[in-house]
Motif scaffolding. Structure first.
Motif, mmCIF file in Angstrom:
data_model
loop_
_atom_site.group_PDB
_atom_site.id
_atom_site.type_symbol
_atom_site.label_atom_id
_atom_site.label_comp_id
_atom_site.label_asym_id
_atom_site.label_seq_id
_atom_site.Cartn_x
_atom_site.Cartn_y
_atom_site.Cartn_z
ATOM 1 N N PRO A 364 0.790 -1.140 -0.138
ATOM 2 C CA PRO A 364 -0.097 -0.090 -0.021
ATOM 3 C C PRO A 364 0.773 0.957 0.309
ATOM 4 O O PRO A 364 2.242 1.729 0.280
ATOM 5 N N VAL A 365 0.434 2.518 -0.361
ATOM 6 C CA VAL A 365 0.621 3.594 -0.746
ATOM 7 C C VAL A 365 -0.074 4.619 0.621
ATOM 8 O O VAL A 365 -0.892 4.170 -0.046
ATOM 9 N N CYS A 366 0.887 4.960 1.431
ATOM 10 C CA CYS A 366 0.545 6.301 2.289
ATOM 11 C C CYS A 366 -0.301 7.665 0.953
ATOM 12 O O CYS A 366 0.334 7.797 0.027
ATOM 13 N N PRO A 367 -0.931 8.183 1.655
ATOM 14 C CA PRO A 367 -1.324 9.414 0.689
ATOM 15 C C PRO A 367 -0.594 10.416 1.081
ATOM 16 O O PRO A 367 0.176 10.504 2.525
ATOM 17 N N ASN A 368 -0.299 11.742 0.176
ATOM 18 C CA ASN A 368 0.896 12.819 0.447
ATOM 19 C C ASN A 368 0.344 13.835 1.344
ATOM 20 O O ASN A 368 -1.345 14.075 1.260
ATOM 21 N N GLY A 369 1.231 14.123 2.443
ATOM 22 C CA GLY A 369 -0.019 15.480 3.077
ATOM 23 C C GLY A 369 -0.948 15.456 4.107
ATOM 24 O O GLY A 369 -2.082 16.045 4.313
ATOM 25 N N ALA A 370 -0.876 13.975 4.866
ATOM 26 C CA ALA A 370 -1.679 13.821 5.761
ATOM 27 C C ALA A 370 -2.075 14.708 6.680
ATOM 28 O O ALA A 370 -1.751 14.192 7.520
ATOM 29 N N THR A 371 -2.290 15.714 6.599
ATOM 30 C CA THR A 371 -2.481 16.510 8.415
ATOM 31 C C THR A 371 -4.030 17.813 8.043
ATOM 32 O O THR A 371 -4.850 17.592 7.372
ATOM 33 N N PHE A 372 -4.623 16.967 8.838
ATOM 34 C CA PHE A 372 -5.890 17.670 9.558
ATOM 35 C C PHE A 372 -6.041 18.324 10.593
ATOM 36 O O PHE A 372 -5.428 18.166 11.538
ATOM 37 N N THR A 373 -7.218 19.443 10.199
ATOM 38 C CA THR A 373 -7.331 20.521 11.484
ATOM 39 C C THR A 373 -8.914 20.100 11.937
ATOM 40 O O THR A 373 -9.796 20.092 11.583
ATOM 41 N N VAL A 374 -8.958 19.828 13.377
ATOM 42 C CA VAL A 374 -9.845 19.615 13.963
ATOM 43 C C VAL A 374 -10.990 21.266 15.059
ATOM 44 O O VAL A 374 -9.733 21.049 15.879
ATOM 45 N N PRO A 375 -12.000 21.488 15.652
ATOM 46 C CA PRO A 375 -12.101 22.229 16.258
ATOM 47 C C PRO A 375 -11.963 21.951 17.713
ATOM 48 O O PRO A 375 -12.281 19.814 17.825
ATOM 49 N N GLU A 376 -11.643 21.976 19.040
ATOM 50 C CA GLU A 376 -11.626 21.256 20.220
ATOM 51 C C GLU A 376 -12.960 20.815 20.367
ATOM 52 O O GLU A 376 -13.191 19.873 21.123
ATOM 53 N N THR A 377 -13.763 21.747 20.152
ATOM 54 C CA THR A 377 -15.136 21.778 20.544
ATOM 55 C C THR A 377 -15.917 20.430 19.622
ATOM 56 O O THR A 377 -17.164 20.428 19.748
#
Length: 682
Positions: A364-377
């Motif tokens: 398998p190949v990993c995706p490029n730039g796997a960065t996510f942002t989620v609100p703390e709420t």
């Protein structure tokens, strides 16, 4: 020692004496000078003719059809004091000469008398203009020599040469050919062409017509193979000839189709089988022994195989991971056509079914730039992002996802696995972060979800390690590849909000109940952050006498034996959030309490339900607010007797009806008994 300089030619007619002055010096002695006289006398010198001795050499032209060993040129040197000789004519020579050929890469022959002869087999008439060069040395018995060259240019013959149109000819006939029947015919171009069989010297099965070139059988033919060497020649110039080979195969008459083992071929091969691999070797038999193999079937399948004799081989790569292979269901079908060489030709078809099986080749190949942002709420179960891994094996991107280390307080996230469902959690007991997930529909594979509490002040980001494991990519389910991928989740801080209560100020009127009872006054409608937890309520002012208390968000009045109306101003502080992020707001309540009157039953409080539409905009999760309204004026209630009437319906049948019903039942029982006795007797 005095020697003659190389390349110098002496001529007594021009210079007959040379005077040389020699000086010699020895160490410690005087220089000595003497003279040497060299006289040149007349003598015989061997010289070659000018065209022959030139750099280009002499030239002679002949035709290609000249007879073998025909004299083409004569080398005639010149002796000083003798006679001058020209090429092509003989003159007397005072002494014998020797002729030597320096280059031997020529078919021409040089005799001892200086004659240049044509090749023993003549020149090749089929070629265009040919050029041959001979370099010749001439020497007399005194050692005098000279050298020269001759160029022989062979011109094409002006007469048409005898030539076969086909040098090799193969003919197949059946054994039913009778005597003197025409088997085949040869053709040659040229003038006055005749034909003859050179080999075998005494043919027993075939003969040839000298003029037409027809080859006929001499008797009834049997199954055999014969090779004839046929010559075509010019009858007027027999040297002009050509030869050709004729192969004659006599086959038997086949009455049965070939029989092959196996009669049908079914197999499965891995997609990694190399081109050129043999899948099956047919064992076919037939009376003629001459079989031909060919492939039939759909082009998409037939192009994957090839036949080498009776062997079925892989022609190209059998790529299981291609759309073309998926279109045909990973099954290749073809038919091997086996045809006999007899007359009439018979054929047999061998069906072929090859199933291509998958091989797990790629990781398998990993995706490029796997960065996510989620609100703390973010609420429990909210989607953070999707890890879109890829896999080149078929079916494409068939992956299972899992989090290294699992979910926990230090890693409040989960990832959807292969089935697209949330990971199962224990149902017997739950930690604050291990709560059961409500049932929902399937989600896309690889989605990361929030399964715990997030706090940007405690941790601003998380580094997750996601394991991608391929599945259903190999015939052996244990052969699987995996890869670890790094995923970053950043928490977005959300400013805290104060609890909001609607309304913030209330004026209420109630009538006190009997002493010792509890009387609800109002229910506070407040809300805080969606994830701020449960709100807490505290009376911080106006309740010095302890007439009120809080039960959750409900204010309760505790009546006593007061005789006069009272007014209370209560301050209720509402707290939301947790830890250092707790925030609070204050709600003011003005409560007018009327005293309790013993002769009069306690007044009822009319409660008004405020619907959601009556709340101000912006209120979240509004609760029903019970507000007491002003009671009606007190009045004396009079007791009156209450009469309750109840009617019961009863049916009393007459006597005759009861008698008829009893007799009918008895007759029925007697009849049934008689019938049972008759059946038992039979």
């Amino acid at each position: 020692q005095v020697t003659l300089r190389a390349g110098v030619e002496l001529d007594a007619h021009r210079v007959n004496q040379y005077t040389l002055t020699l000086r010699a010096t020895c160490p410690g002695e005087d220089e000595v000078e003497e003279q040497l006289f060299v006289q040149v006398t007349m003598g015989q010198v061997l010289r070659c003719d000018t065209p022959f001795a030139s750099a280009e050499g002499d030239m002679v032209q002949v035709l290609a059809d000249v007879a073998p060993r025909t004299p083409l040129y004569a080398v005639l040197p010149q002796l000083l004091g003798g006679l001058m000789v020209r090429g092509g004519q003989w003159f007397p020579s005072p002494s014998p000469l020797q002729f030597k050929l320096r280059n031997h890469n020529t078919p021409l022959t040089l005799t001892r008398r200086g004659l240049v002869l044509a090749p023993d087999n003549g020149f090749d008439p089929s070629k265009d203009t040919q050029m041959f060069r001979l370099e010749i040395d001439v020497m007399d018995h005194h050692g005098h020599n000279c050298s020269g060259a001759v160029r022989v240019e062979v011109l094409p013959s002006r007469r048409a040469r005898v030539t076969f149109l086909e040098l090799h000819q193969s003919v197949t006939v059946t054994e039913d050919i009778g005597p003197w029947e025409v088997v085949t015919q040869v053709h040659a171009s040229g003038e006055n062409v005749h034909y003859a069989i050179l080999a075998p010297v005494a043919p027993t099965l075939f003969t040839i017509d000298e003029v037409t070139g027809e080859i006929r059988s001499t008797r009834q033919l049997e199954v055999t193979c014969a090779q004839l060497l046929v010559q075509a020649y010019n009858a007027l110039h027999p040297a002009d000839h050509a030869t050709a080979t004729v192969n004659i195969t006599v086959q038997g008459i086949d009455h049965w189709a070939p029989r092959c083992v196996p009669a049908i071929f079914v197999s499965q091969v891995p997609e990694t089988v190399s081109p050129g691999s043999t899948l099956v070797t047919l064992r076919c038999t037939d009376s003629t022994g001459n079989l031909r193999y060919a492939l039939e079937g759909p082009p998409a399948s037939r192009s994957r195989f090839c036949m080498e004799g009776p062997q079925l081989k892989v022609n190209t790569t059998l790529d299981y991971d291609s759309e073309a292979m998926a279109t045909i269901g990973f099954q290749l079908t073809a038919t091997i056509l086996v045809t006999s060489g007899g007359e009439p030709p018979r054929s047999t078809r061998v069906p072929v079914l090859v199933t291509v099986t998958p091989v797990n080749e790629f990781r398998p190949v990993c995706p490029n730039g796997a960065t996510f942002t989620v609100p703390e709420t973010a609420a429990f179960g909210s989607v953070v992002g999707r890890v879109a891994g890829t896999d080149r094996d078929y079916p494409p991107d068939s992956l299972e996802y899992s989090l290294e280390g699992g979910s926990g307080p230090a890693q409040p996230f989960s990832i959807d696995g292969r089935t697209g469902e949330h990971p199962p959690f224990p149902s017997t007991h739950h930690t604050p972060w291990h709560r059961p997930v409500p049932s929902s529909s399937h989600h896309p594979t690889g989605e990361i979800r929030v399964v715990g509490r997030l706090d940007s002040q405690q941790q601003k980001s998380y580094r997750l390690v996601v394991r991608l494991t391929d599945t259903h990519n190999d015939l052996d389910p244990t052969k699987r590849h995996s890869r670890l991928c790094d995923v970053s989740v950043r928490l977005q801080a959300v400013p805290d909000q104060l609890p909001v209560c609607i309304p913030e100020v209330q004026e209420l009127r109630i009538t006190a109940g009997s002493p010792g009872s509890r009387q609800p006054v109002t229910r506070l409608a407040c809300h805080g952050n969606p994830d701020g937890g449960t709100l807490t309520y505290t009376i911080v002012g106006g309740n010095e006498d302890g007439h009120f208390r809080l039960e959750g968000n409900t204010v309760v009045y505790l009546p006593n034996d007061q005789a006069e109306p009272l007014t209370f101003v209560l301050l209720v502080e509402v707290w939301g959030g947790s830890g250092a992020r707790r925030r609070s707001t204050v709600v003011a309540l003005v409560v007018h309490v009327a005293p309790w009157s013993p002769p009069v039953p306690p007044s009822t409080t009319t409660w008004h339900t405020v619907s959601r539409a009556q709340w101000p905009s912006g209120a979240l999760n509004p609760a029903t607010l019970l507000c007491p309204l002003t009671p009606p004026p007190l009045q004396t209630l009079q007791k009156e007797p209450l009469v309750v009437m109840r009617t019961e319906r009863v049916w009393h049948p007459p006597a005759w009806f009861v008698a008829v019903l009893t007799i009918s039942g008895a007759l029925l029982l007697v009849t049934l008994g008689c019938m049972a006795r008759i059946l038992l007797c039979r």
